[in-house]
Design an enzyme around this catalytic site. Structure first.
Site, short mmCIF file in Angstrom:
data_model
loop_
_atom_site.label_atom_id
_atom_site.label_comp_id
_atom_site.label_asym_id
_atom_site.label_seq_id
_atom_site.Cartn_x
_atom_site.Cartn_y
_atom_site.Cartn_z
N ASP A 1 0.80 39.54 38.83
CA ASP A 1 2.15 39.09 39.20
C ASP A 1 2.18 37.56 39.20
O ASP A 1 1.47 36.92 38.42
CB ASP A 1 2.51 39.67 40.58
CG ASP A 1 3.99 39.99 40.72
OD1 ASP A 1 4.80 39.04 40.66
OD2 ASP A 1 4.35 41.17 40.87
N HIS B 1 8.01 36.33 43.90
CA HIS B 1 7.91 37.71 43.41
C HIS B 1 6.56 38.34 43.75
O HIS B 1 6.48 39.48 44.23
CB HIS B 1 8.15 37.71 41.91
CG HIS B 1 8.32 39.05 41.28
ND1 HIS B 1 7.25 39.81 40.88
CD2 HIS B 1 9.43 39.75 40.97
CE1 HIS B 1 7.70 40.94 40.35
NE2 HIS B 1 9.02 40.93 40.39
N SER C 1 10.57 46.19 40.13
CA SER C 1 9.46 45.37 40.61
C SER C 1 9.17 45.66 42.08
O SER C 1 8.05 45.48 42.55
CB SER C 1 9.77 43.88 40.46
OG SER C 1 9.62 43.46 39.14
#
Length: 792
Positions: free
Chosen positions: A167, A230, A550
């Site tokens: 990620d 994220h 996600s």
């Protein structure tokens, strides 16, 4: 830079199978008996990149590689025939090296010029070359919504499970990654904390970063530290510690935690401001597998369908599977259009996104008493339509200014007002125009967004009412009220942006596999990234609410880690089967795409640890599957890197792959007919008998043979056949049913889908045919920049 995967055939007395770069010596046979074998060659090249591999390079420059294969000389001819004509000297070849993949599978990445790429592509024996695209990034309430409130496992054995995340990195100082009370990492851990100004601990046990292009945005930090948010969000969703009193500026207050709060985390930063490079993803997989992780969570994917061995995630996941590691993937954010699902390899778990029973509402009150589902302390302000305030001096008219983009608005008319805009934006245009707030109308109605100013979005229908009020009132006013978090009685349902099936490459494998919470999820965040993604948003938060597959992927990864803790010796396929066969049944009335939206249903971690029966599969089963997909021995070895063969296996349907679902595609106008074979392993009671019940709407019929399976021991296997049949059908989107095996305490459920296809249309043709229906995000919104919400 572009990454190319090149494949070349050779006629020497050896075979280079790159991804693993194993050279198979064949000195016991005359060269005339050695059949040409394609070499899979990962290499990054200059402005463009290509993947090459040769053991000769390994032997020439062993310092570039972590280890050498058992045979390093047999591929000398291959590298000599390719590198020498293209490079002036061995030093220039050496300088071109970017990566070596040699811990879990072998290969390397190197830079070459456009000329060299073109010459390589024209060489005899080069099968294909494809570019290095940049892939895109695809809780206080969510785990409780899954009835997973109190984990049954403490620091052990849950603490022995390691989850690796590919990620944007992680914010190590977040309370979600605190290691208080944790002992040292498990002895199987072989990884590193490779960073400066970054500290790992007994919770966050590993951190690496990769940037093959050596290109950094001003917002990037050259370390595993997360500047996007994220990666911190996904990592804490999987295995974040319990943190009390967490909220998003007062909203969704409660205790935030991951699915397995006592598990360990290892992060592999492959995504930067510009995206996620294929070479970096392959390198991260290589390291994660060798480091000793148990589950790999990957919340990113390609924008369009790729063949299994042209997809770095599928390649990495295949090698992870061989080492007993399950890869959990996001399904993509290109819904609700059909055949938009990504990460569809059968050895991976593909996760769709669905809602939870908490939603966020912000009401707008107009001066005429109408109220719609936004905070200006309840004070009313003048209301204006963006179409009435075009920035004429900048060359914009009403048709443009109605969307409130960029600098399209006339601040002389909009300053101090609430602006009604047609279309969903970041709100930056309103800030530039000195507006106080914005009301936006759009077709998005099943998730919330963060904005850098008071904002609310409403339906297109309600937007028309707002516009009518503005046009008919002499002094239109409005106020935006405080956001609220009411219950969502319709949950769970698959969110509109979640990518849909069927599988664009293999119709015989149902995708997505499962769904998990992916809407309005509160989890850890990087304080270096604004909550709305806008550079105009100066707020700082350690926890943020965002949506996407996600977010659903790490929920499934956490559930998989929970099952792994309970059953450390289970294979990836067994864990995946347990999650799928125990999933909560979804309501078809709320999900018109049915299994193409949610697969087997919503994850149920508690039930998954005791599934009764599992559909297990090993590497040999997937090799058989690939042979039936049309791969031959030559192409198969490109990725397996071993002596796998397709001898005697003709191309055909994948109905024999031991998969925990059934997918039957029927060509338009053909009769419904499919025969599937499956084998289940008893992981429940030693002495048990399971009875099959099949449910399928007319005109489809299902027969299970035998309908009764009796077991005398745990680990015992039994096989059965499923026959699906019916009349000729035309233009049928999806007919869905299921089979349930019941022993009185376990209900092992597998979905069945029947649908029609047009054989003349390629899978890649099934993209969104209505570009005008794409939703609009502009500016630097995190949702736009990282494609968390897909290609709107």
């Amino acid at each position: 830079m572009k990454l190319y995967i090149g494949r070349a055939s050779i006629n020497a007395s050896c075979a280079c199978s790159i991804v693993r770069a194993s050279c198979l010596a064949a000195t016991t046979k005359p060269s005339s008996e050695i059949k040409p074998i394609n070499a899979y060659m990962p290499v990054l090249l200059g402005e463009q990149q290509i993947i090459l591999d040769s053991s000769e390079v390994l032997s020439k420059w062993p310092g570039l590689f972590r280890r050498l294969p058992s045979s390093t000389s047999c591929c000398l001819q291959l590298w000599s025939s390719i590198a020498v004509p293209m490079k002036e000297s061995s030093s220039s070849v050496k300088d071109s090296i970017v990566y070596s993949y040699g811990r879990s599978f072998n290969g390397f990445a190197a830079k070459l010029s456009d000329d060299e790429v073109a010459r390589l592509s024209e060489m005899e024996g080069v099968v294909s070359v494809f570019p290095n695209a940049k892939l895109k990034l695809h809780t206080t309430r969510s785990w409780d919504f899954l009835d997973f409130t109190q984990p049954n496992y403490g620091a052990y054995p849950e603490g022995d499970v390691i989850v690796g995340l590919l990620d944007t990195g992680v914010w190590p100082e977040s309370k979600s990654f605190d290691d208080e009370g944790f002992g040292p990492p498990p002895s199987k851990w072989k990884g590193k904390c490779k960073a400066q100004n970054f500290t790992c601990n007994n919770k966050l046990i590993g951190a690496r970063f990769y940037n093959s292009d050596n290109e950094y945005d001003v917002s990037d930090i050259k370390s595993p530290r997360d500047t996007e948010g994220h990666g911190s969000h996904t990592a804490s969703t999987v295995a974040g510690r319990e943190v009390e009193g967490v909220s998003f500026f007062g909203l969704a207050n409660g205790t935030a935690r991951g699915g397995v709060p006592n598990a360990r985390i290892a992060v592999y930063k492959v995504c930067w401001a510009y995206g996620c490079a294929l070479a970096d993803i392959l390198a991260a997989f290589d390291d994660a597998i060798a480091d000793g992780v148990d589950i790999i969570s990957v919340s990113l994917g390609a924008d369009s369908p790729l063949e299994y061995f042209e997809d770095p995630i599928a390649i990495g996941a295949f090698h992870a599977m061989k080492k007993g590691i399950l890869t959990s993937n996001s399904a993509g954010n290109s819904g609700p259009f059909p055949r938009s699902v990504s990460n569809y390899s059968p050895w991976s778990l593909t996760v769709a996104a669905s809602t939870i029973d908490r939603k966020f509402e912000t009401r707008v009150a107009l001066g005429n008493g109408q109220s719609f589902l936004f905070v200006l302390n309840g004070t009313s302000y003048p209301l204006i339509w963006g179409g009435d305030a075009p920035n004429v001096s900048a060359g914009f008219d009403s048709e443009i200014s109605t969307f409130c983009l960029g600098h399209t608005l006339n601040s002389l008319k909009t300053e101090g007002k609430i602006i009604y805009c047609e279309g969903l934006t970041t709100g930056a245009g309103v800030i530039f125009a000195k507006g106080l707030g914005t009301i936006m109308s759009d077709i998005v109605d099943d998730l919330a967004f963060a904005f850098p100013l008071p904002a609310a979005y409403i339906s297109v229908e309600d937007g028309q009412k707002v516009l009518d009020y503005i046009k008919t009132s002499d002094n239109p006013i409005a106020t935006i009220l405080v956001s609220e978090t009411p219950k969502d009685a319709m949950a769970p349902r698959v969110v509109s942006f979640s990518s849909r099936g069927p599988n664009p490459i293999t119709h015989d494998i149902l995708k997505p596999d499962i769904t998990a919470p992916g809407v309005d999820i509160l989890a850890a965040w990087s304080p270096l990234s604004s909550p709305s993604g806008s550079s105009l948003d100066k707020r700082v938060t350690n926890y943020n609410i965002i949506s996407g597959t996600s977010m659903s992927c790490p929920h499934a990864s956490g559930a998989a880690a929970y099952v792994k803790a309970a059953h450390p010796n289970w294979s990836p396929a067994a864990i995946k089967s347990a999650l799928m066969t125990t999933a909560t049944l979804m309501d078809q009335n709320k999900n018109l795409d049915k299994e193409f939206a949610y697969g087997s249903g919503q994850i149920n971690p508690v039930k998954a640890v005791n599934p009764g029966l599992v559909f297990d599969a090993k590497e040999a089963d997937y090799v058989n599957f690939l042979c039936k997909q049309g791969y031959n021995t030559t192409t198969l070895r490109l990725v397996t890197g071993d002596s796998s063969v397709c001898n005697g296996i003709a191309p055909g349907k994948a109905w024999s792959l031991n998969y925990p679902s059934f997918s039957l595609s029927v060509q338009d106008g053909e009769q419904i007919m499919g025969t599937f074979t499956r084998t289940v392993t008893n992981v429940g009671s030693a002495n048990s008998t399971y009875y099959a019940s099949a449910y399928m709407p007319s005109p489809v019929a299902v027969k299970v043979v035998p309908p009764v399976l009796s077991f005398k021991a745990v680990g015992e296997k039994k096989s059965f056949t499923v026959i699906v049949y019916g009349p000729k059908i035309v233009q049928q989107p999806v007919i869905s049913g299921l089979i349930v095996w019941n022993d009185g305490s376990h209900h092992v459920r597998t979905p069945i889908v029947v649908f029609t296809v047009l054989p003349s249309i390629q899978a890649s043709s099934f993209t969104n045919p209505f570009p005008s229906r794409k939703r609009h995000f502009e500016g630097s919104s995190i949702h736009h920049k990282n494609r968390i919400l897909g290609r709107y």
